[in-house]
Design an enzyme around this catalytic site. Sequence first.
Site, PDB file in Angstrom:
ATOM      1  N   GLU A  90      -6.914   4.426   7.995  1.00 46.72           N
ATOM      2  CA  GLU A  90      -6.788   5.859   7.700  1.00 46.72           C
ATOM      3  C   GLU A  90      -8.067   6.402   7.073  1.00 46.72           C
ATOM      4  OE1 GLU A  90      -3.051   5.491   5.610  1.00 46.72           O
ATOM      5  OE2 GLU A  90      -2.171   4.849   7.510  1.00 46.72           O
ATOM      6  N   GLY A 105       2.500   2.406  10.821  1.00 49.24           N
ATOM      7  CA  GLY A 105       3.399   3.548  10.690  1.00 49.24           C
ATOM      8  C   GLY A 105       4.078   3.959  11.984  1.00 49.24           C
ATOM      9  N   ASN A 151       0.867  -1.181   0.000  1.00 51.16           N
ATOM     10  CA  ASN A 151       0.000   0.000   0.000  1.00 51.16           C
ATOM     11  C   ASN A 151       0.902   1.229   0.000  1.00 51.16           C
ATOM     12  OD1 ASN A 151      -1.768   2.064   0.496  1.00 51.16           O
ATOM     13  ND2 ASN A 151      -2.455   1.318   2.505  1.00 51.16           N
ATOM     14  N   LYS A 201       0.104   4.211  -0.274  1.00 54.95           N
ATOM     15  CA  LYS A 201      -0.586   5.369   0.335  1.00 54.95           C
ATOM     16  C   LYS A 201      -0.413   6.613  -0.555  1.00 54.95           C
ATOM     17  CE  LYS A 201      -0.356   3.145   4.803  1.00 54.95           C
ATOM     18  NZ  LYS A 201      -0.239   3.232   6.265  1.00 54.95           N
ATOM     19  N   GLU A 216      -5.123  -5.087  10.562  1.00 46.38           N
ATOM     20  CA  GLU A 216      -4.128  -4.039  10.779  1.00 46.38           C
ATOM     21  C   GLU A 216      -4.417  -3.338  12.102  1.00 46.38           C
ATOM     22  OE1 GLU A 216      -2.241  -2.806   6.767  1.00 46.38           O
ATOM     23  OE2 GLU A 216      -3.910  -1.485   7.163  1.00 46.38           O
ATOM     24  N   HIS A 235      -9.549   0.848   5.063  1.00 47.80           N
ATOM     25  CA  HIS A 235      -8.264   1.044   5.745  1.00 47.80           C
ATOM     26  C   HIS A 235      -8.478   1.966   6.944  1.00 47.80           C
ATOM     27  CE1 HIS A 235      -4.183   2.396   6.543  1.00 47.80           C
ATOM     28  NE2 HIS A 235      -3.790   1.293   5.925  1.00 47.80           N
ATOM     29  N   SER A 253       3.613  -2.045  10.313  1.00 46.49           N
ATOM     30  CA  SER A 253       5.072  -2.049  10.494  1.00 46.49           C
ATOM     31  C   SER A 253       5.736  -3.373  10.126  1.00 46.49           C
ATOM     32  CB  SER A 253       5.427  -1.637  11.928  1.00 46.49           C
ATOM     33  OG  SER A 253       4.964  -0.320  12.191  1.00 46.49           O
TER      34      SER A 253
HETATM   35  P1  13P Z   1       3.060   0.489   7.748  1.00 46.48           P
HETATM   36  O1  13P Z   1       3.611  -0.764   7.128  1.00 46.48           O
HETATM   37  O2  13P Z   1       3.737   1.727   7.273  1.00 46.48           O
HETATM   38  O3  13P Z   1       2.951   0.381   9.222  1.00 46.48           O
HETATM   39  O4  13P Z   1       1.544   0.628   7.202  1.00 46.48           O
HETATM   40  C1  13P Z   1       0.701  -0.459   7.265  1.00 46.48           C
HETATM   41  C2  13P Z   1      -0.512  -0.152   6.480  1.00 46.48           C
HETATM   42  O5  13P Z   1      -1.294   0.705   6.852  1.00 46.48           O
HETATM   43  C3  13P Z   1      -0.723  -0.891   5.236  1.00 46.48           C
HETATM   44  O6  13P Z   1      -2.004  -0.682   4.737  1.00 46.48           O
END
Ligand code: 13P
Length: 251
Positions: A97, A173, A9, A11, A167, A95, A213
Amino acid sequence: MRIPLIAGNWKMNLTRAECVDLAKAVADGVGNATNYEAAVFPPSLYVDAVAGVLKGSKVAWGTQNMVAEGPGAFTGEICAPMLLDLGCTYVILGHSERRTLYGETDEIVNKKTKAALAAGLKPIVCVGELLAERQSGKTDEIIRKQFSGSLAGLSEAEFGKVVIAYEPVWAIGTGLTATPQQAEEVHAGLRKLIAERYNDTLSQTTRILYGGSVKPSNAAELLSQPNVDGALVGGASLKAADFLGIAAGVK
Ligand code: 13P
């Protein structure tokens, strides 16, 4: 037999040129691998450019979101027929976010999931608890609620096309990763929910990815858990070497 899916992803990162370069490097690195599937999720504006690079490779692609409606008067949005037009196989939905920054509820995620399935796309539906929820022992309850709400009303055949991504929000992150045991426990719980609602066969064939992560140094152990069927990778998917290092963790 569940083929692990390693999904990147990206983002809201990278330029068009950087997306193209990264896609090339990922496709080269994945080569003809048969022990896992790979997919990347560039920013929507760059999916077409990435699709041009990935066509004919083993790497699939998709978008990080879409709406359930349309096509039509929905300024600024993208819909399933557009994803199909660009050759997308997958779409990430719900997701954290999207849920926390843009107010997506389970009901909205459910509508999107149904629209994606109706169009022939494979939704990767995300669930995960906040840190406060884990600390107050509410993880199971939250996962059950998101599972029931976001994936409500799907036929067995429809559910068969769904990928679930666990997740934990506190691990996204942050550099904090769920321990393999914490991930395994939630994944096994999700599999039980699928068996309760449908049957053992569907429960055993549904892929459940872990995200939060994931990096080359922790991937192998997470991926070796019996109920972890791949990874949804954020930050580490922006470097081909790291993404491929994670894929190398698949046995
Ligand atoms: P990170 O791998 O940066 O923690 O993000 C995970 C994520 O949100 C994947 O969709």
